[in-house]
Design an enzyme around this catalytic site. Sequence first.
Site, PDB file in Angstrom:
ATOM      1  N   LYS A   3     -10.890  -2.801  -3.359  1.00 24.73           N
ATOM      2  CA  LYS A   3     -11.597  -1.513  -3.407  1.00 24.73           C
ATOM      3  C   LYS A   3     -10.665  -0.395  -3.840  1.00 24.73           C
ATOM      4  CE  LYS A   3     -13.124  -1.489   1.080  1.00 24.73           C
ATOM      5  NZ  LYS A   3     -12.895  -2.770   1.668  1.00 24.73           N
ATOM      6  N   LYS A  61      -5.247  -9.218  -6.624  1.00 26.53           N
ATOM      7  CA  LYS A  61      -6.445  -9.361  -5.792  1.00 26.53           C
ATOM      8  C   LYS A  61      -7.506  -8.318  -6.170  1.00 26.53           C
ATOM      9  CE  LYS A  61      -6.544  -7.428  -1.715  1.00 26.53           C
ATOM     10  NZ  LYS A  61      -6.402  -6.994  -0.319  1.00 26.53           N
ATOM     11  N   LYS A  83       0.814  -1.225   0.000  1.00 24.44           N
ATOM     12  CA  LYS A  83       0.000   0.000   0.000  1.00 24.44           C
ATOM     13  C   LYS A  83       0.844   1.270   0.000  1.00 24.44           C
ATOM     14  CE  LYS A  83      -4.493  -1.376   1.648  1.00 24.44           C
ATOM     15  NZ  LYS A  83      -5.601  -1.109   2.547  1.00 24.44           N
TER      16      LYS A  83
HETATM   17  P1  TYM Z   1     -10.776  -4.852   4.005  1.00 23.66           P
HETATM   18  O1  TYM Z   1     -11.672  -3.695   4.242  1.00 23.66           O
HETATM   19  O2  TYM Z   1      -9.709  -4.692   2.964  1.00 23.66           O
HETATM   20  O3  TYM Z   1     -11.634  -6.122   3.582  1.00 23.66           O
HETATM   21  C1  TYM Z   1     -12.715  -6.624   4.371  1.00 23.66           C
HETATM   22  C2  TYM Z   1     -12.745  -8.137   4.309  1.00 23.66           C
HETATM   23  O4  TYM Z   1     -12.853  -8.584   2.952  1.00 23.66           O
HETATM   24  C3  TYM Z   1     -11.806  -9.513   2.664  1.00 23.66           C
HETATM   25  N1  TYM Z   1     -11.377  -9.298   1.269  1.00 23.66           N
HETATM   26  C4  TYM Z   1     -11.323 -10.268   0.363  1.00 23.66           C
HETATM   27  N2  TYM Z   1     -11.603 -11.590   0.440  1.00 23.66           N
HETATM   28  C5  TYM Z   1     -11.467 -12.316  -0.691  1.00 23.66           C
HETATM   29  N3  TYM Z   1     -11.044 -11.783  -1.866  1.00 23.66           N
HETATM   30  C6  TYM Z   1     -10.751 -10.474  -1.994  1.00 23.66           C
HETATM   31  N4  TYM Z   1     -10.363  -9.964  -3.164  1.00 23.66           N
HETATM   32  C7  TYM Z   1     -10.881  -9.642  -0.830  1.00 23.66           C
HETATM   33  N5  TYM Z   1     -10.669  -8.322  -0.587  1.00 23.66           N
HETATM   34  C8  TYM Z   1     -10.987  -8.128   0.707  1.00 23.66           C
HETATM   35  C9  TYM Z   1     -10.680  -9.155   3.641  1.00 23.66           C
HETATM   36  O5  TYM Z   1      -9.818 -10.262   3.864  1.00 23.66           O
HETATM   37  C10 TYM Z   1     -11.464  -8.794   4.883  1.00 23.66           C
HETATM   38  O6  TYM Z   1     -11.812  -9.958   5.598  1.00 23.66           O
HETATM   39  N6  TYM Z   1      -7.659  -4.700   7.872  1.00 23.66           N
HETATM   40  C11 TYM Z   1      -8.961  -5.116   7.424  1.00 23.66           C
HETATM   41  C12 TYM Z   1     -10.101  -4.534   8.240  1.00 23.66           C
HETATM   42  C13 TYM Z   1      -9.998  -4.741   9.702  1.00 23.66           C
HETATM   43  C14 TYM Z   1     -10.262  -5.941  10.394  1.00 23.66           C
HETATM   44  C15 TYM Z   1     -10.085  -5.614  11.771  1.00 23.66           C
HETATM   45  C16 TYM Z   1     -10.584  -7.241  10.001  1.00 23.66           C
HETATM   46  C17 TYM Z   1      -9.699  -3.790  10.615  1.00 23.66           C
HETATM   47  N7  TYM Z   1      -9.751  -4.308  11.888  1.00 23.66           N
HETATM   48  C18 TYM Z   1     -10.260  -6.587  12.754  1.00 23.66           C
HETATM   49  C19 TYM Z   1     -10.757  -8.199  10.982  1.00 23.66           C
HETATM   50  C20 TYM Z   1     -10.589  -7.865  12.347  1.00 23.66           C
HETATM   51  C21 TYM Z   1      -9.149  -4.683   5.999  1.00 23.66           C
HETATM   52  O7  TYM Z   1      -8.517  -3.779   5.518  1.00 23.66           O
HETATM   53  O8  TYM Z   1     -10.146  -5.358   5.358  1.00 23.66           O
END
Ligand code: TYM
Length: 333
Positions: free
Chosen positions: A197, A194, A113
């Site tokens: 967003k 991947k 990132k």
């Molecule tokens: P974030 O917002 O990027 O994504 C949210 C969830 O979606 C999953 N995900 C995917 N799964 C499969 N294929 C993809 N292309 C894909 N893109 C995203 C992510 O694995 C996630 O489960 N750091 C985290 C948010 C967070 C969090 C937490 C998660 C903050 N605190 C505590 C769990 C527990 C994040 O940026 O997810």
Amino acid sequence: MAKQRVLSGIQPTGRAHIGNYLGAFVNWVQDQRVNDSIFLIVDLHGLTVESDRDAMRAATLDMAATLFAVGIDPSDATVVIQSHVPGHAQLGWVMECTATYGELSRMTQFKEKSKGLSKVRAGLFTYPALMAADILLYHADLVPVGDDQTQHLELARDLAIRFNNAYGETFTVPRAQRVSHGSRVMDLANPLQKMSKSASSPQGIIFLSDSDDEVARKIARAKTDTFNEVAYLPDDPERSGITNLLEMLGALTVKPPEECAVEYSGYGQLKKALTETLVELLAPIRTRFELYQNDPAELVRLLEQGAVRANEIASETVWDVYDRLGLVGVAGR
Ligand code: TYM
């Protein structure tokens, strides 16, 4: 048996997509029935990269509407906006002082990132410490996440163990919960990357809010190859496009992708089946999303209800942690 606590989160930096759905929401919806679930909309994490006030506000409320639209039931699960609970920032600092510079430097998501940014915010670097706090604050047992979050979760476990060893049993050591297929949905236009967003172009993403026509167009244009033979060969990078389509269809229809492969003789057929499956999934989600979007007062009420419950748990943890660290509490604590 006591209910397990499940916790997960999503950033409100854009619209939710099919990767979020398959990698996270599917599990969340299932978990809420059997477990004590808390789902966070992590707006503070959204500040780690450039963000715009209006976009942040809109995306946060849209994400809440999305969660309810995909089937999170506010009477089963707690949905909460991270900044509504001061404990996240409070424990986040403690976790920054528990993690080391070396550990944070090894995080691959930070490397990805921060690449190409002229100014890297300090918060982007310390982000995994805040994520650990998100999890440990609620004594979560299980954390359903996609593959990309595995390293962050490992860090949260390490920090919990380190803190417990130093100050006595304080935190539950969380475990990752993964889906079998769909834990890494790839970009349709560039299937070696991947679906994301923030990183993908809209052509590479199926948003949960996409219309039937948009879904059909994006799947029709999804990158494939010239073999023109539907086979599931996940180790062959030349077939990554078809692998991705088969994995998506498999995850959506709860079938192994190799089983889906034998059902279709050509790429056109496979794409048609995937389009139909997606359209059928997304139409009711879109309708429910609009209901919540048209009733912001109800949305705010549900989020306030979530914040009250989350704050009760979080403030207990913060005071316990402060006390263990020798921070002098205020009167009455
Ligand atoms: P974030 O917002 O990027 O994504 C949210 C969830 O979606 C999953 N995900 C995917 N799964 C499969 N294929 C993809 N292309 C894909 N893109 C995203 C992510 O694995 C996630 O489960 N750091 C985290 C948010 C967070 C969090 C937490 C998660 C903050 N605190 C505590 C769990 C527990 C994040 O940026 O997810």
